[in-house]
Scaffold this motif. Sequence first.
Motif, PDB file in Angstrom:
ATOM      1  N   GLY A  80       0.854  -1.183   0.000  1.00 23.20           N
ATOM      2  CA  GLY A  80       0.000   0.000   0.000  1.00 23.20           C
ATOM      3  C   GLY A  80       0.895   1.239   0.000  1.00 23.20           C
TER       4      GLY A  80
ATOM      5  N   ILE B  88       1.810   3.120   2.330  1.00 20.85           N
ATOM      6  CA  ILE B  88       2.776   3.205   3.430  1.00 20.85           C
ATOM      7  C   ILE B  88       3.994   2.334   3.113  1.00 20.85           C
ATOM      8  CG2 ILE B  88       3.117   2.958   5.925  1.00 20.85           C
ATOM      9  CD1 ILE B  88       1.013   5.084   5.093  1.00 20.85           C
TER      10      ILE B  88
ATOM     11  N   ASP C 294       3.742  -8.456  -0.936  1.00 15.59           N
ATOM     12  CA  ASP C 294       2.313  -8.247  -0.649  1.00 15.59           C
ATOM     13  C   ASP C 294       1.530  -9.503  -1.019  1.00 15.59           C
ATOM     14  OD1 ASP C 294       0.497  -5.385  -0.270  1.00 15.59           O
ATOM     15  OD2 ASP C 294      -0.565  -7.234  -0.831  1.00 15.59           O
ATOM     16  N   ARG C 295       0.510  -9.763  -0.236  1.00 16.49           N
ATOM     17  CA  ARG C 295      -0.291 -10.974  -0.498  1.00 16.49           C
ATOM     18  C   ARG C 295      -1.198 -10.802  -1.716  1.00 16.49           C
ATOM     19  NH1 ARG C 295      -3.307  -9.599   4.530  1.00 16.49           N
ATOM     20  NH2 ARG C 295      -2.305 -11.303   5.611  1.00 16.49           N
TER      21      ARG C 295
ATOM     22  N   SER D 269      -5.343   2.186  -0.049  1.00 18.32           N
ATOM     23  CA  SER D 269      -4.507   3.093  -0.848  1.00 18.32           C
ATOM     24  C   SER D 269      -5.057   3.355  -2.245  1.00 18.32           C
ATOM     25  CB  SER D 269      -3.078   2.537  -0.919  1.00 18.32           C
ATOM     26  OG  SER D 269      -2.554   2.423   0.379  1.00 18.32           O
TER      27      SER D 269
ATOM     28  N   ASN E  45      -9.128   5.480  -1.687  1.00 14.51           N
ATOM     29  CA  ASN E  45      -9.306   6.789  -1.056  1.00 14.51           C
ATOM     30  C   ASN E  45      -9.582   7.882  -2.094  1.00 14.51           C
ATOM     31  OD1 ASN E  45      -6.722   7.765  -2.002  1.00 14.51           O
ATOM     32  ND2 ASN E  45      -5.788   6.441  -0.474  1.00 14.51           N
TER      33      ASN E  45
ATOM     34  N   PHE F  20      -6.570  12.502  -1.989  1.00 10.30           N
ATOM     35  CA  PHE F  20      -6.571  13.896  -1.526  1.00 10.30           C
ATOM     36  C   PHE F  20      -5.402  14.039  -0.547  1.00 10.30           C
ATOM     37  CE2 PHE F  20      -9.413  16.916   1.209  1.00 10.30           C
ATOM     38  CZ  PHE F  20      -8.718  18.016   0.748  1.00 10.30           C
TER      39      PHE F  20
ATOM     40  N   VAL G  34       3.075 -12.880   4.042  1.00 12.96           N
ATOM     41  CA  VAL G  34       4.188 -13.021   4.988  1.00 12.96           C
ATOM     42  C   VAL G  34       3.619 -13.593   6.281  1.00 12.96           C
ATOM     43  CG1 VAL G  34       5.972 -11.813   6.298  1.00 12.96           C
ATOM     44  CG2 VAL G  34       5.457 -11.128   3.926  1.00 12.96           C
TER      45      VAL G  34
ATOM     46  N   GLY H 231      -6.646   7.389   9.084  1.00 14.81           N
ATOM     47  CA  GLY H 231      -7.226   7.688   7.779  1.00 14.81           C
ATOM     48  C   GLY H 231      -6.549   8.824   7.050  1.00 14.81           C
TER      49      GLY H 231
ATOM     50  N   GLY I 274      -3.231   8.344   5.565  1.00 17.33           N
ATOM     51  CA  GLY I 274      -1.983   7.750   5.067  1.00 17.33           C
ATOM     52  C   GLY I 274      -1.505   8.310   3.738  1.00 17.33           C
ATOM     53  N   MET I 275      -2.444   8.679   2.857  1.00 15.62           N
ATOM     54  CA  MET I 275      -2.012   9.279   1.585  1.00 15.62           C
ATOM     55  C   MET I 275      -1.320  10.611   1.844  1.00 15.62           C
ATOM     56  SD  MET I 275      -2.599   7.551  -1.231  1.00 15.62           S
ATOM     57  CE  MET I 275      -3.046   8.418  -2.748  1.00 15.62           C
ATOM     58  N   SER I 276      -1.801  11.301   2.875  1.00 13.38           N
ATOM     59  CA  SER I 276      -1.328  12.664   3.157  1.00 13.38           C
ATOM     60  C   SER I 276      -0.059  12.694   3.989  1.00 13.38           C
ATOM     61  CB  SER I 276      -2.407  13.451   3.907  1.00 13.38           C
ATOM     62  OG  SER I 276      -3.619  13.423   3.205  1.00 13.38           O
TER      63      SER I 276
HETATM   64  C1  LIG Z   1     -12.388   5.310   1.614  1.00 15.78           C
HETATM   65  C2  LIG Z   1     -11.113   5.893   2.123  1.00 15.78           C
HETATM   66  C3  LIG Z   1     -10.821   7.230   1.858  1.00 15.78           C
HETATM   67  C4  LIG Z   1      -9.613   7.775   2.317  1.00 15.78           C
HETATM   68  N1  LIG Z   1      -9.260   9.027   1.915  1.00 15.78           N
HETATM   69  C5  LIG Z   1      -8.014   9.483   2.186  1.00 15.78           C
HETATM   70  C6  LIG Z   1      -7.540  10.673   1.618  1.00 15.78           C
HETATM   71  O1  LIG Z   1      -8.186  11.273   0.763  1.00 15.78           O
HETATM   72  N2  LIG Z   1      -6.351  11.178   2.025  1.00 15.78           N
HETATM   73  C7  LIG Z   1      -5.563  10.477   2.902  1.00 15.78           C
HETATM   74  O2  LIG Z   1      -4.502  10.967   3.280  1.00 15.78           O
HETATM   75  N3  LIG Z   1      -5.929   9.271   3.367  1.00 15.78           N
HETATM   76  C8  LIG Z   1      -7.125   8.756   3.022  1.00 15.78           C
HETATM   77  N4  LIG Z   1      -7.517   7.537   3.488  1.00 15.78           N
HETATM   78  C9  LIG Z   1      -6.580   6.769   4.298  1.00 15.78           C
HETATM   79  C10 LIG Z   1      -5.498   6.123   3.454  1.00 15.78           C
HETATM   80  O3  LIG Z   1      -6.064   5.545   2.297  1.00 15.78           O
HETATM   81  C11 LIG Z   1      -4.770   5.059   4.286  1.00 15.78           C
HETATM   82  O4  LIG Z   1      -4.272   5.682   5.486  1.00 15.78           O
HETATM   83  C12 LIG Z   1      -3.618   4.438   3.532  1.00 15.78           C
HETATM   84  O5  LIG Z   1      -4.015   4.015   2.257  1.00 15.78           O
HETATM   85  C13 LIG Z   1      -3.069   3.267   4.318  1.00 15.78           C
HETATM   86  O6  LIG Z   1      -2.071   2.665   3.539  1.00 15.78           O
HETATM   87  P1  LIG Z   1      -1.488   1.260   3.943  1.00 15.78           P
HETATM   88  O7  LIG Z   1      -0.369   0.998   3.015  1.00 15.78           O
HETATM   89  O8  LIG Z   1      -1.190   1.250   5.420  1.00 15.78           O
HETATM   90  O9  LIG Z   1      -2.699   0.235   3.791  1.00 15.78           O
HETATM   91  P2  LIG Z   1      -3.297  -0.581   2.547  1.00 15.78           P
HETATM   92  O10 LIG Z   1      -3.469   0.276   1.359  1.00 15.78           O
HETATM   93  O11 LIG Z   1      -4.501  -1.238   3.123  1.00 15.78           O
HETATM   94  O12 LIG Z   1      -2.182  -1.650   2.210  1.00 15.78           O
HETATM   95  C14 LIG Z   1      -1.771  -2.637   3.121  1.00 15.78           C
HETATM   96  C15 LIG Z   1      -1.186  -3.763   2.309  1.00 15.78           C
HETATM   97  O13 LIG Z   1      -0.537  -4.685   3.168  1.00 15.78           O
HETATM   98  C16 LIG Z   1      -0.734  -5.985   2.655  1.00 15.78           C
HETATM   99  N5  LIG Z   1      -0.500  -6.936   3.757  1.00 15.78           N
HETATM  100  C17 LIG Z   1      -0.952  -6.832   5.027  1.00 15.78           C
HETATM  101  N6  LIG Z   1      -0.491  -7.879   5.749  1.00 15.78           N
HETATM  102  C18 LIG Z   1       0.255  -8.644   4.927  1.00 15.78           C
HETATM  103  C19 LIG Z   1       0.987  -9.862   5.092  1.00 15.78           C
HETATM  104  N7  LIG Z   1       1.064 -10.499   6.268  1.00 15.78           N
HETATM  105  N8  LIG Z   1       1.640 -10.385   4.016  1.00 15.78           N
HETATM  106  C20 LIG Z   1       1.588  -9.762   2.807  1.00 15.78           C
HETATM  107  N9  LIG Z   1       0.893  -8.613   2.589  1.00 15.78           N
HETATM  108  C21 LIG Z   1       0.255  -8.065   3.646  1.00 15.78           C
HETATM  109  C22 LIG Z   1      -2.148  -5.957   2.129  1.00 15.78           C
HETATM  110  O14 LIG Z   1      -2.360  -6.972   1.164  1.00 15.78           O
HETATM  111  C23 LIG Z   1      -2.227  -4.550   1.536  1.00 15.78           C
HETATM  112  O15 LIG Z   1      -1.911  -4.532   0.154  1.00 15.78           O
HETATM  113  C24 LIG Z   1      -8.723   6.976   3.084  1.00 15.78           C
HETATM  114  C25 LIG Z   1      -9.036   5.643   3.359  1.00 15.78           C
HETATM  115  C26 LIG Z   1     -10.217   5.101   2.878  1.00 15.78           C
HETATM  116  C27 LIG Z   1     -10.504   3.658   3.158  1.00 15.78           C
END
Ligand SMILES: Cc1cc2nc3c(=O)[nH]c(=O)nc-3n(C[C@H](O)[C@H](O)[C@H](O)COP(=O)(O)OP(=O)(O)OC[C@H]3O[C@@H](n4cnc5c(N)ncnc54)[C@H](O)[C@@H]3O)c2cc1C
Length: 379
Positions: free
Chosen positions: A16, A18, A37-38, A46, A49, A52, A174, A360, A362-364
């Motif tokens: 994602g 992050i 990634d799985r 990611s 959203n 934004f 993982v 919520g 994470g993009m920012s």
């Molecule tokens: C509807 C919505 C609107 C939003 N709007 C905004 C916005 O406009 N601006 C903003 O800043 N933020 C926004 N957010 C928040 C932002 O999208 C998240 O904070 C951010 O995407 C989190 O990123 P991430 O990489 O942690 O998670 P994810 O995008 O969920 O990615 C996590 C990844 O980890 C992988 N994973 C997890 N465990 C394992 C494992 N054991 N083995 C292999 N792979 C694994 C998963 O498969 C997944 O691909 C929004 C969120 C949502 C849901």
Amino acid sequence: MTAPTAAYDLAIVGAGIIGLGHALAAARWGLKIIVIDRDAQANGASIRNFGFITVTGQAAGDMWRRARRARDVWDEIVGPAGIPVVHRGTAILARSDEALAVAREFAGGEMGEGCQVLPPSALDEKMPVARRDGVRGFLWSPHELRVEPRTAVPAVATWLEAVHGVTFLRGAAVTEVAPPRVETSRGPVRANKVVVCPGPDLVTLFPETIAKYRPTLCKLHMLRLAPQGPGWTLGASMMMDLSFGRYLGFDGCPSVAALRARIARLEPETLANGIHLIVVQSADGSLVVGDSHHYAPTPDPFAPDAVDQLILRHAKETLDLADDRIVERWTGIYPSSANDVPAFFDTPLPDVRVAMVTSGAGMSTGFALAEEVIADLYA
Ligand SMILES: Cc1cc2nc3c(=O)[nH]c(=O)nc-3n(C[C@H](O)[C@H](O)[C@H](O)COP(=O)(O)OP(=O)(O)OC[C@H]3O[C@@H](n4cnc5c(N)ncnc54)[C@H](O)[C@@H]3O)c2cc1C
């Protein structure tokens, strides 16, 4: 196909935004990196959203600082990675005297740097498609940018692979992290250090570490409205009173209590569904409109139309929509800390970090959090 067996300096769990942010920060340190990634392709929050990248409205302190840094990183990479910026800036419409007071107090404070409170007539220039009835003025913030997440996030990964030599292992869950060994469902990977960025997976890796921050999960409803037709241009991200009430960045404004009381009095159903209004536009003229917030350890998969209609009502009251047809719906999930910790990184093992945005945003803010984590691992 088995997992690559070459040794890496750093393995990142989660592709994602992050995880990708950590890959970018580590690539800038010249490290040899694998991202695991799985899923076969990005599928989580990611790409669900608004895309934004928000500065104004982020909580004072770390989140505001990180948002400004992460926005700069986005600005650095959109060109090289070939990611279009769909629009810039934010108009937060004040549709009540209380909201206008919050806007003025915010603009006069430290976090209001660069922002202006403008009269309704200035919408002619900044956001001609906004409805004028009921608008007392608006907070204009120049700091934000909007990317299309469902193409931007894959584009960041493609660019990291092509230009920074990052290896991606997809379709691999993982199951255990104990550097230099990382166990995956497609075989072991060797890496000296590991960052775990699991998004909403709170239970597979280092659950005790994650549990310290008391995360639950938040489900959000999102809508896409039909392309609005030629000449209908939003021009910037749009929010209104509900966001002045919801975003922690406005907490320091003395009038926010009166605004929240007004919202509670007039819009109890909106509040009960955790709705505030964000509208952004896509290149084809369609609008992404949201969102709601429902919290549970395992969110249910149901998306009642009543919630969508409430969100749509606020959009129709705020914008002169040319077409209010909902053409797509989806939900998304992110982790949210019951301790009000907006983001954290922690050290379950000496060469391992777990990094999570639990608010919520994470993009920012993710790119900046990632720089802090990589500096902590390698300093
Ligand atoms: C509807 C919505 C609107 C939003 N709007 C905004 C916005 O406009 N601006 C903003 O800043 N933020 C926004 N957010 C928040 C932002 O999208 C998240 O904070 C951010 O995407 C989190 O990123 P991430 O990489 O942690 O998670 P994810 O995008 O969920 O990615 C996590 C990844 O980890 C992988 N994973 C997890 N465990 C394992 C494992 N054991 N083995 C292999 N792979 C694994 C998963 O498969 C997944 O691909 C929004 C969120 C949502 C849901």
